[in-house]
Design a protein around this motif. Structure first.
Motif, PDB file in Angstrom:
ATOM      1  N   SER A  25       0.833  -1.193   0.000  1.00  0.00           N
ATOM      2  CA  SER A  25       0.000   0.000   0.000  1.00  0.00           C
ATOM      3  C   SER A  25       0.875   1.254   0.000  1.00  0.00           C
ATOM      4  CB  SER A  25      -0.900  -0.001   1.239  1.00  0.00           C
ATOM      5  OG  SER A  25      -1.511   1.252   1.400  1.00  0.00           O
ATOM      6  N   LEU A  40      -5.262  -1.322   8.045  1.00  0.00           N
ATOM      7  CA  LEU A  40      -5.457  -1.777   6.668  1.00  0.00           C
ATOM      8  C   LEU A  40      -5.850  -3.254   6.634  1.00  0.00           C
ATOM      9  CD1 LEU A  40      -2.530   0.003   4.795  1.00  0.00           C
ATOM     10  CD2 LEU A  40      -4.973   0.411   4.502  1.00  0.00           C
ATOM     11  N   LYS A  96      -9.499  -3.526   7.775  1.00  0.00           N
ATOM     12  CA  LYS A  96     -10.423  -3.082   6.713  1.00  0.00           C
ATOM     13  C   LYS A  96     -10.504  -4.122   5.606  1.00  0.00           C
ATOM     14  CE  LYS A  96     -11.969   0.902   7.984  1.00  0.00           C
ATOM     15  NZ  LYS A  96     -13.369   1.099   8.243  1.00  0.00           N
ATOM     16  N   ALA A  97      -9.357  -4.713   5.244  1.00  0.00           N
ATOM     17  CA  ALA A  97      -9.369  -5.734   4.198  1.00  0.00           C
ATOM     18  C   ALA A  97     -10.173  -6.945   4.655  1.00  0.00           C
ATOM     19  CB  ALA A  97      -7.939  -6.139   3.843  1.00  0.00           C
ATOM     20  N   THR A  98     -10.022  -7.337   5.922  1.00  0.00           N
ATOM     21  CA  THR A  98     -10.783  -8.459   6.462  1.00  0.00           C
ATOM     22  C   THR A  98     -12.271  -8.128   6.493  1.00  0.00           C
ATOM     23  OG1 THR A  98      -8.892  -9.035   7.822  1.00  0.00           O
ATOM     24  CG2 THR A  98     -10.978 -10.033   8.418  1.00  0.00           C
ATOM     25  N   PHE A 108     -13.566  -8.272   2.940  1.00  0.00           N
ATOM     26  CA  PHE A 108     -13.677  -9.654   2.496  1.00  0.00           C
ATOM     27  C   PHE A 108     -14.908 -10.322   3.111  1.00  0.00           C
ATOM     28  CE2 PHE A 108     -12.726 -14.200   2.953  1.00  0.00           C
ATOM     29  CZ  PHE A 108     -12.538 -14.519   1.621  1.00  0.00           C
TER      30      PHE A 108
END
Length: 131
Positions: A3, A107, A110-112, A115
């Motif tokens: 990122s 991050l 948030k990605a988890t 998903f």
């Protein structure tokens, strides 16, 4: 890990660490060497007018003159200014490092979360198709 925001935070941390090392360097001795040279076109002369006889020029130096100096400086006491600057920069580096870790953790969370939301939406679509 790739990122741009995370990479920027890591580079800010590295910059803060380098600043901390530079602040520590102010507390170390410094050794300075200075060398100067002068090349004159003609030999310098001095003419004395004493009134007792004829004036005659007298050579007063050389056409090439060199001077040099070597100095060692060490801060004995600076009123704790250097110590405070070292501590401040060390804590700034620690703050930058922790901010980068916090950003990485956020991050990943948030990605988890994204998903999980995508999987939930897929399961809801599957359930609606079966019903």
């Amino acid at each position: 890990e790739k990122s741009p925001i995370l990479q920027s935070a890591r580079l800010a941390g590295k910059a803060a660490e380098e600043k901390s090392l530079a602040a520590k360097g102010c507390n170390l001795p410094s050794l300075d060497l200075e060398f100067r040279g002068a090349w004159l076109k003609e030999t310098p002369i001095m003419i004395l007018h004493t009134g007792l006889g004829p004036s005659s020029p007298m050579p007063m130096g050389r056409t090439r003159q060199f001077t040099g100096a070597l100095s060692l400086r060490y801060p004995l006491f600076t009123g704790f200014a250097l110590t405070a600057e070292i501590e401040r920069s060390r804590w700034a580096a620690e703050k930058a490092r922790l901010e980068a870790l916090d950003l990485r953790r956020n991050l990943i969370l948030k990605a988890t979360e994204l998903f999980g939301a995508v999987r939930s939406a897929e399961e809801n679509l599957e359930a609606l198709k079966e019903a």
